[in-house]
Design a protein around this motif. Structure first.
Motif, PDB file in Angstrom:
ATOM      1  N   ALA A  57       0.847  -1.187   0.000  1.00 27.56           N
ATOM      2  CA  ALA A  57       0.000   0.000   0.000  1.00 27.56           C
ATOM      3  C   ALA A  57       0.886   1.242   0.000  1.00 27.56           C
ATOM      4  CB  ALA A  57      -0.911   0.000   1.219  1.00 27.56           C
ATOM      5  N   HIS A  58       0.568   2.187  -0.852  1.00 27.82           N
ATOM      6  CA  HIS A  58       1.379   3.396  -0.990  1.00 27.82           C
ATOM      7  C   HIS A  58       1.526   4.129   0.348  1.00 27.82           C
ATOM      8  CE1 HIS A  58       3.024   7.065  -2.618  1.00 27.82           C
ATOM      9  NE2 HIS A  58       1.918   7.753  -2.454  1.00 27.82           N
ATOM     10  N   GLY A  59       0.414   4.253   1.088  1.00 27.35           N
ATOM     11  CA  GLY A  59       0.474   4.935   2.378  1.00 27.35           C
ATOM     12  C   GLY A  59       1.359   4.207   3.372  1.00 27.35           C
ATOM     13  N   ALA A  60       1.311   2.880   3.355  1.00 22.19           N
ATOM     14  CA  ALA A  60       2.168   2.104   4.255  1.00 22.19           C
ATOM     15  C   ALA A  60       3.637   2.319   3.913  1.00 22.19           C
ATOM     16  CB  ALA A  60       1.808   0.625   4.168  1.00 22.19           C
ATOM     17  N   GLY A  61       3.942   2.353   2.620  1.00 18.95           N
ATOM     18  CA  GLY A  61       5.311   2.619   2.203  1.00 18.95           C
ATOM     19  C   GLY A  61       5.773   4.004   2.626  1.00 18.95           C
ATOM     20  N   LEU A  62       4.867   4.967   2.561  1.00 17.00           N
ATOM     21  CA  LEU A  62       5.199   6.329   2.987  1.00 17.00           C
ATOM     22  C   LEU A  62       5.453   6.401   4.486  1.00 17.00           C
ATOM     23  CD1 LEU A  62       2.681   8.331   0.789  1.00 17.00           C
ATOM     24  CD2 LEU A  62       5.173   8.558   0.707  1.00 17.00           C
ATOM     25  N   ALA A  63       4.741   5.586   5.263  1.00 20.65           N
ATOM     26  CA  ALA A  63       4.957   5.569   6.713  1.00 20.65           C
ATOM     27  C   ALA A  63       6.371   5.139   7.056  1.00 20.65           C
ATOM     28  CB  ALA A  63       3.941   4.640   7.386  1.00 20.65           C
ATOM     29  N   VAL A  64       6.928   4.242   6.263  1.00 16.96           N
ATOM     30  CA  VAL A  64       8.310   3.795   6.461  1.00 16.96           C
ATOM     31  C   VAL A  64       9.295   4.828   5.905  1.00 16.96           C
ATOM     32  CG1 VAL A  64       9.980   1.982   5.906  1.00 16.96           C
ATOM     33  CG2 VAL A  64       7.604   1.378   6.396  1.00 16.96           C
ATOM     34  N   THR A  65       8.919   5.455   4.799  1.00 13.76           N
ATOM     35  CA  THR A  65       9.833   6.343   4.079  1.00 13.76           C
ATOM     36  C   THR A  65       9.979   7.710   4.733  1.00 13.76           C
ATOM     37  OG1 THR A  65       9.276   5.250   1.981  1.00 13.76           O
ATOM     38  CG2 THR A  65      10.277   7.442   1.850  1.00 13.76           C
ATOM     39  N   MET A  66       8.864   8.344   5.075  1.00 13.51           N
ATOM     40  CA  MET A  66       8.924   9.746   5.514  1.00 13.51           C
ATOM     41  C   MET A  66       9.858   9.993   6.693  1.00 13.51           C
ATOM     42  SD  MET A  66       5.221  11.613   5.110  1.00 13.51           S
ATOM     43  CE  MET A  66       4.281  10.359   6.003  1.00 13.51           C
ATOM     44  N   PRO A  67       9.748   9.248   7.799  1.00 12.93           N
ATOM     45  CA  PRO A  67      10.640   9.539   8.926  1.00 12.93           C
ATOM     46  C   PRO A  67      12.117   9.406   8.559  1.00 12.93           C
ATOM     47  CG  PRO A  67       8.804   8.176   9.652  1.00 12.93           C
ATOM     48  CD  PRO A  67       8.750   8.214   8.151  1.00 12.93           C
ATOM     49  N   ALA A  68      12.448   8.425   7.727  1.00 17.05           N
ATOM     50  CA  ALA A  68      13.845   8.247   7.323  1.00 17.05           C
ATOM     51  C   ALA A  68      14.325   9.429   6.491  1.00 17.05           C
ATOM     52  CB  ALA A  68      14.006   6.940   6.543  1.00 17.05           C
ATOM     53  N   VAL A  69      13.517   9.846   5.534  1.00 16.16           N
ATOM     54  CA  VAL A  69      13.885  10.998   4.703  1.00 16.16           C
ATOM     55  C   VAL A  69      14.057  12.241   5.575  1.00 16.16           C
ATOM     56  CG1 VAL A  69      13.117  12.558   2.872  1.00 16.16           C
ATOM     57  CG2 VAL A  69      12.795  10.088   2.617  1.00 16.16           C
ATOM     58  N   PHE A  70      13.109  12.464   6.482  1.00 19.24           N
ATOM     59  CA  PHE A  70      13.148  13.681   7.297  1.00 19.24           C
ATOM     60  C   PHE A  70      14.378  13.697   8.210  1.00 19.24           C
ATOM     61  CE2 PHE A  70       8.208  13.909   7.120  1.00 19.24           C
ATOM     62  CZ  PHE A  70       8.282  14.166   5.765  1.00 19.24           C
ATOM     63  N   LYS A  71      14.712  12.549   8.791  1.00 21.01           N
ATOM     64  CA  LYS A  71      15.911  12.481   9.635  1.00 21.01           C
ATOM     65  C   LYS A  71      17.179  12.731   8.817  1.00 21.01           C
ATOM     66  CE  LYS A  71      13.861   9.122  12.831  1.00 21.01           C
ATOM     67  NZ  LYS A  71      13.852   7.693  13.244  1.00 21.01           N
ATOM     68  N   TYR A  72      17.140  12.371   7.549  1.00 17.37           N
ATOM     69  CA  TYR A  72      18.319  12.539   6.698  1.00 17.37           C
ATOM     70  C   TYR A  72      18.493  13.989   6.238  1.00 17.37           C
ATOM     71  CZ  TYR A  72      21.901  11.300   3.277  1.00 17.37           C
ATOM     72  OH  TYR A  72      23.088  11.205   2.584  1.00 17.37           O
ATOM     73  N   VAL A  73      17.386  14.721   6.041  1.00 22.22           N
ATOM     74  CA  VAL A  73      17.488  16.049   5.416  1.00 22.22           C
ATOM     75  C   VAL A  73      17.205  17.200   6.372  1.00 22.22           C
ATOM     76  CG1 VAL A  73      16.795  15.037   3.204  1.00 22.22           C
ATOM     77  CG2 VAL A  73      15.070  16.183   4.623  1.00 22.22           C
ATOM     78  N   TYR A  74      16.815  16.948   7.626  1.00 18.45           N
ATOM     79  CA  TYR A  74      16.306  18.035   8.472  1.00 18.45           C
ATOM     80  C   TYR A  74      17.322  19.153   8.685  1.00 18.45           C
ATOM     81  CZ  TYR A  74      18.919  16.635  12.676  1.00 18.45           C
ATOM     82  OH  TYR A  74      19.915  16.376  13.584  1.00 18.45           O
ATOM     83  N   LYS A  75      18.615  18.843   8.639  1.00 18.91           N
ATOM     84  CA  LYS A  75      19.629  19.875   8.872  1.00 18.91           C
ATOM     85  C   LYS A  75      19.685  20.900   7.738  1.00 18.91           C
ATOM     86  CE  LYS A  75      22.630  17.123  11.868  1.00 18.91           C
ATOM     87  NZ  LYS A  75      23.989  16.541  12.089  1.00 18.91           N
ATOM     88  N   HIS A  76      19.090  20.561   6.588  1.00 15.61           N
ATOM     89  CA  HIS A  76      19.025  21.518   5.477  1.00 15.61           C
ATOM     90  C   HIS A  76      18.274  22.784   5.900  1.00 15.61           C
ATOM     91  CE1 HIS A  76      18.628  23.060   1.406  1.00 15.61           C
ATOM     92  NE2 HIS A  76      17.320  23.118   1.553  1.00 15.61           N
TER      93      HIS A  76
END
Length: 391
Positions: free
Chosen positions: A280-299
């Protein structure tokens, strides 16, 4: 705020039993022969498809049926639909279902009036012309009922890509929250996650002085945070489902995204997961979003800190704004966990050994040249690290 154009002409019919008016809306917007496009058995078992057909019969509008749309809709059925529309002289496409059905309908509508391969639009060509599309929404999630966008998976290579153009904005959309009350909790939660993702993708911007749209996004996020747990606890809560359904449309018709750059890296990274694993696209986003945000937040630490304080109620640490930013991301994770979403590869059914293939498809597949761009530009090394964080 940056210069922008915004055109959103969709007519919305919201509330109980509005699907019974589908025939009158098709006639109002010029349809004389309709392709009814839908997914699996739920619209049949529930009687919704019969009610839609009766509504068209009442107006004397003939129709042709094409079912079989799957989550993460496939190119093969789009090609079938295009040939059917040409053969039957269809002049209106009516989508009965969720975002996958609507996206497939939009692709068929664009491809029917185009001399080339419809996939050209999913390689970057702007959609300028299409058959008119109407929708009867059964899942609050993708926001395709009000957007100029469509996402399709190309079966040759399993590339999941998007196309856009005001020509595929629905002419009308019927939104009856009661139609979503029979959804399983997991699907409901995946829809809630998708809506939150659409809001985050717009919130993560490099544009300055966009307070109006910042506040719109924050308000819609707060609504989802309030209504999400209520509807998971009580699936028959019509009012909660009504609010979620309208937020889902507002989150993706781009009224919240005008005048600002947008991100969409989380979506691009997730698309490879749902293309490969058919999750499910939403389930995949639940896994993806926190990882992306932790990686880019210092920007832009302060943008994440603002999100944390305004939406998640975190206390601002002026001496250490990074701590506030990370607290906001943790609050998002806790929310997603609380509504039953997966948070890592194992829970999603993804495999660490597939990361090289995921990165290759993401960064180089179907014409890409080694990176994806949004809030920040991510190359294959960045994307590899992000996928590894999901493990």
């Amino acid at each position: 705020m940056e210069n922008f154009n915004f055109y959103s002409p969709t007519f919305f019919a919201f509330g109980k039993d509005r699907e019974d008016e589908a025939g009158s809306f098709v006639k109002r917007f010029g349809g004389s022969k309709v392709l009814i496009h839908y997914g699996g058995g739920s619209v049949v078992k529930s009687g919704l498809l019969d009610r839609v057909k009766a509504s068209l019969d009442k107006e004397g509008i003939p129709y042709v049926l094409l079912g079989g749309v799957k989550p993460n809709p496939r190119s093969g059925l789009v090609y079938e639909g295009i040939e059917l529309c040409k053969k039957e002289n269809i002049d209106f496409v009516l989508a009965v279902g969720g975002g996958s059905v609507i996206d497939s309908s939009k692709a068929i509508a664009a491809g029917t009036v185009y001399d080339g391969d419809f996939w050209d639009f999913y390689m970057g060509k702007r959609i300028e012309e299409a058959l008119p599309v109407g929708t009867i929404l059964t899942i609050a999630a993708a926001g395709s009922e009000g957007s100029p966008d469509s996402v399709i998976t190309k079966e040759e290579g399993m590339f999941k890509r998007g196309a856009s153009g005001d020509a595929i904005r629905p002419k009308f959309s019927i939104l009856n929250p009661a139609l979503t009350q029979t959804l399983p909790p997991y699907q409901t939660a995946a829809g809630i996650t998708d809506i939150l993702a659409h809001l985050h993708e717009r919130y993560l911007t490099n544009s300055k002085e966009v307070e109006v749209t910042d506040r719109l996004i924050e308000g819609l996020m707060l609504t989802m945070i309030h209504e999400g747990p209520r509807v998971i606890a009580d699936p028959n809560n019509y009012d909660a489902r009504a609010n979620i359904m309208w937020v889902g449309m507002m989150a993706h018709n781009n009224s919240c995204g005008v005048g600002r750059s947008q991100d969409w890296n989380s979506h691009n990274i997730e698309h490879e997961l749902s293309a490969l694993y058919d999750c499910a696209h939403g389930a995949g986003l639940a896994v993806t979003m926190p990882a992306v945000f932790k990686y880019v937040y210092k920007h832009d630490v302060m943008r994440f800190a603002k999100l944390a304080t305004r939406v998640w109620g975190c206390q601002m640490d002026f001496d250490n704004p990074e701590a506030t930013a990370l607290a906001g991301i943790a609050a998002l994770e806790n929310f997603l966990k609380g509504i039953g979403m997966p948070l890592n590869f194992a829970e999603l059914g993804a495999k660490e050994e597939d990361i090289p293939a995921l990165v290759k498809a993401l960064c180089y597949g179907d014409g890409r040249t080694g990176s994806i761009s949004g809030f920040v530009t991510l190359d294959e090394n960045d994307c590899t690290k992000i996928y590894q964080m999901m493990v």
